[in-house]
Design a protein around this motif. Structure first.
Motif, short mmCIF file in Angstrom:
data_model
loop_
_atom_site.label_atom_id
_atom_site.label_comp_id
_atom_site.label_asym_id
_atom_site.label_seq_id
_atom_site.Cartn_x
_atom_site.Cartn_y
_atom_site.Cartn_z
N LEU A 1 22.78 36.94 13.13
CA LEU A 1 21.21 37.42 13.07
C LEU A 1 20.89 38.49 13.98
CD1 LEU A 1 19.08 35.86 11.21
CD2 LEU A 1 18.38 34.64 13.13
N TRP B 1 22.23 41.65 12.26
CA TRP B 1 21.53 41.91 11.02
C TRP B 1 19.95 42.59 11.27
CZ3 TRP B 1 22.57 41.82 5.93
CH2 TRP B 1 21.16 41.69 5.02
N SER B 2 19.44 42.02 12.28
CA SER B 2 18.07 42.41 12.82
C SER B 2 18.05 43.69 13.44
CB SER B 2 17.41 41.46 13.87
OG SER B 2 17.37 40.06 13.06
N THR C 1 17.54 47.66 8.04
CA THR C 1 16.29 47.57 9.07
C THR C 1 15.80 49.07 9.04
OG1 THR C 1 17.87 47.83 10.89
CG2 THR C 1 16.99 46.04 10.33
N ILE D 1 14.15 50.20 5.93
CA ILE D 1 12.35 49.81 5.92
C ILE D 1 11.84 50.67 6.78
CG2 ILE D 1 10.90 47.99 6.81
CD1 ILE D 1 13.27 45.95 5.93
N MET E 1 7.82 45.50 0.70
CA MET E 1 7.84 43.94 1.00
C MET E 1 8.97 43.48 0.21
SD MET E 1 5.52 43.18 3.01
CE MET E 1 5.62 44.63 3.85
N ALA F 1 11.65 43.84 2.47
CA ALA F 1 11.75 42.86 3.64
C ALA F 1 11.87 41.44 3.34
CB ALA F 1 10.03 43.05 4.14
N SER G 1 15.54 41.20 3.38
CA SER G 1 16.02 41.21 4.71
C SER G 1 15.72 40.04 5.45
CB SER G 1 15.25 42.48 5.43
OG SER G 1 15.58 43.78 5.00
N ALA G 2 14.69 39.32 5.05
CA ALA G 2 14.39 37.90 5.55
C ALA G 2 15.17 36.98 5.26
CB ALA G 2 12.96 37.80 5.42
N ALA H 1 17.62 34.84 7.78
CA ALA H 1 16.69 33.96 8.50
C ALA H 1 16.31 32.78 7.79
CB ALA H 1 15.68 34.83 9.07
N ILE H 2 15.81 32.93 6.41
CA ILE H 2 15.25 31.84 5.85
C ILE H 2 16.53 30.95 5.32
CG2 ILE H 2 14.23 31.08 3.66
CD1 ILE H 2 12.56 33.80 3.94
#
Lengths: 266, 312
Positions: free
Chosen positions: A195, A198-199, A217, A220, A235, A238, A241-242, A245-246
């Motif tokens: 994570l 990735w972030s 990233t 974006i 979006m 986004a 890319s999320a 995490a989800i």
């Protein structure tokens, strides 16, 4: 009755806190154009934003995936033996090592980027995936050491001693006994290394100068830099890319709280 | 017979000695890769930054390889820059504002979730999502929400007649810093809730039961039971908060890029700007060294505080 009221309040708090996440998904499904037209619900959802996101950022998503996977492997390979040593070996070096990790957390990423940029420039690691993997280990390794060590402190020394009596060397005993037992904490440390990497935005921004290697990233950020015309594509990127995490939150819930707490120096 | 036994014993001792030496070598090998990685990824950058901050290290250096020594000139340049005091003030406001609200709201939510109710655990873990999202994703999302003309925040506030004209959240020097702090608070709440909740969970129920007999309920229970027992978690959290917040870069770059008119410029964004936009690595290094020095001061306070707590 009172307990139900608490649940209702809890759900309301969550709705407020997660509204931006909902809005991100909602905006990604709206027809292209600016958000002026976006309603509270995506009544006429369109996937054109996702199509554009995948066309323009698909390669960047793959780049991010490779960098994050590489960071996990390298961070765990380096951090795990060290975490074991810091949890089981008796030595005054243990507290020195822990202090070093604590201090490392105070070094701003920009300091690391400054130095790595000049070094990478010389050895040709700018604009390269290995270069970004190595840089991302700066967040992966100390975190993994802390998480793994706090778990390994609870391992009874007798486990390894039993293997040693049977003639296994320290390293064999580590691989055959310690690693399998530590599976859960290895997963936690690995998930967070993934994570973080990735972030990562700072290293992607500073250690790449050409378009060749571009994590999502940075993709974006470049969308944001130009006047944003198509919020639905931004979006949609986004949302994509999320996803890690989800997924992490839903599939690996129990590892996450452990990671959040273990990461704060205990 | 006797001699035979003796040599055998000596031989065994020798084997054990060799075993031991091999063992300490293995022990070193356990730590060596991590030690080298930490030296390369933290030790080298810190030393390199110190050196760079004393050199005229600019774009030219990459072609000529020459970076003349200039003593403290870089520090002088960045500190006397008229932007410096603004950046210092913004850094202080950003850090203090973010941490105060993250902590207060986090504590409130942690106390709320301490009540036992259905779905409490699930709701608490879902709450972690904002903390797990890549910061640039949060920045992008909030930018769409805060957009002046079409953002959902202004549209909602106007519909509710809270405001008449749309607020330029990210475009006005007077509100941009507040907006950026607000977003950073949102990002930090989950981490605060999680740590404070785990701190609360470790306070034994008996303490509250005993307190109840003495009439300590509500505020008094918080004041005399909860808070004293939460202090060590709180101090770790606040120290980490300062150390992490003071160097935040992604959120500010993603939301405002340090603008408008430098209203959201902090030491961290300034340092980035100097190094990677202006290519004045020497000045960038000087600024980030100032940042490290500030972090260290807080860390020393923290370490002294915890040592005293242990001594007591």
């Amino acid at each position: 009755m009172r307990r139900t009221a608490y649940t209702v309040i809890g759900v309301l708090i969550l709705c407020v806190m997660l509204f931006p996440v909902y809005w991100m998904v909602n905006a990604s499904l709206q027809p292209s154009g600016n958000t002026l037209t976006a309603g509270f619900l995506p009544l006429h959802p369109t996937f054109s934003g996702y199509k554009r996101a995948l066309d323009e950022q698909g390669g960047n998503l793959v780049t991010s995936m490779i960098i994050a996977a590489g960071t996990v492997v390298l961070s765990l390979a380096i951090a795990t033996p060290c975490a074991y040593a810091l949890s089981q070996f008796r030595s005054r070096w243990v507290s020195i090592g822990l202090l070093a990790i604590l201090i490392s957390q105070m070094i701003p990423g920009i300091v690391i980027a400054n130095a790595l940029y000049t070094a990478y420039e010389r050895i040709g690691l700018l604009n390269s995936i290995p270069g970004l993997i190595i840089a991302n280990c700066a967040s992966g390794i100390p975190f993994a050491i802390l998480i793994l060590r706090s778990f390994m402190l609870s391992l009874p020394p007798s486990l390894v001693e039993a293997a040693r009596v049977d003639g296994a060397g320290l390293f064999r005993a580590f691989v055959a006994i310690v690693l399998p037992i530590s599976k859960n904490s290895l997963i936690t440390a690995g998930l967070f290394s993934f994570l973080f990497s990735w972030s990562d935005f700072l290293f992607a921004l500073t250690l790449t100068t050409k378009g060749g290697v571009r994590p999502v990233t940075l993709g974006i950020y470049q969308y944001l830099g130009t006047q944003v015309q198509n919020w639905n594509a931004v979006m949609a990127t986004a949302v994509l890319s999320a996803v890690p995490a989800i997924v992490l939150l839903v599939a690996a819930q129990k590892y996450i709280a452990a990671g959040a707490i273990g990461g704060a120096v205990k | 017979m006797v001699t035979l036994t003796r040599t055998r014993v000596a031989g065994r001792a020798k084997v054990r000695g060799r075993h031991h030496r091999g063992e300490s070598l293995t022990k070193v090998l356990f730590v060596l890769p991590a030690a080298l990685a930490m030296l390369a990824l933290f030790g080298y950058p810190v030393v390199k930054n110190l050196l760079m901050s004393l050199q005229d290290y600019g774009l030219k250096t990459f072609f000529t390889g020459v970076a003349p020594w200039v003593g403290l000139q870089n520090y002088k340049t960045v500190v006397t820059d008229k932007l410096f005091s603004d950046a210092m003030l913004n850094t202080a406001l950003f850090t203090v504002g973010s941490i105060a609200f993250q902590f207060a709201i986090g504590l409130g939510l942690a106390l709320f979730f301490r009540n036992r109710f259905p779905l409490s655990g699930v709701l608490r873990s879902l709450l972690l999502l904002p903390w797990l999202l890549p910061l640039i994703v949060s920045s992008a999302t909030w930018r769409s929400i805060l957009e002046q003309d079409s953002g959902i925040l202004n549209r909602t506030l106007q519909a509710l007649h809270v405001i008449n004209d749309p607020v330029p959240w990210l475009n006005s020097p007077s509100v941009a810093l507040i907006a950026v702090i607000g977003v950073n608070i949102w990002i930090g709440i989950p981490f605060n809730v999680t740590l404070l909740y785990s701190g609360l969970a470790e306070i034994p129920d008996e303490l509250y039961e005993a307190g109840q007999l003495d009439g300590a309920t509500g505020w008094r229970a918080f004041r005399y039971i909860t808070w004293p027992n939460l202090r060590s978690v709180a101090s770790v959290l606040l120290m980490l908060g300062v150390v992490y917040t003071i160097k935040v870069l992604d959120i500010i770059l993603g939301l405002t890029g340090g603008g408008p008119a430098n209203a959201t410029q902090t030491l961290a964004t300034q340092s980035y700007q100097k190094s990677f936009v202006d290519f004045r690595f020497g000045q960038g290094a000087a600024l980030s060294n100032i940042l490290i020095a500030i972090s260290f001061v807080f860390a020393i306070f923290y370490l002294r505080g915890t040592r005293r707590a242990v001594d007591e």
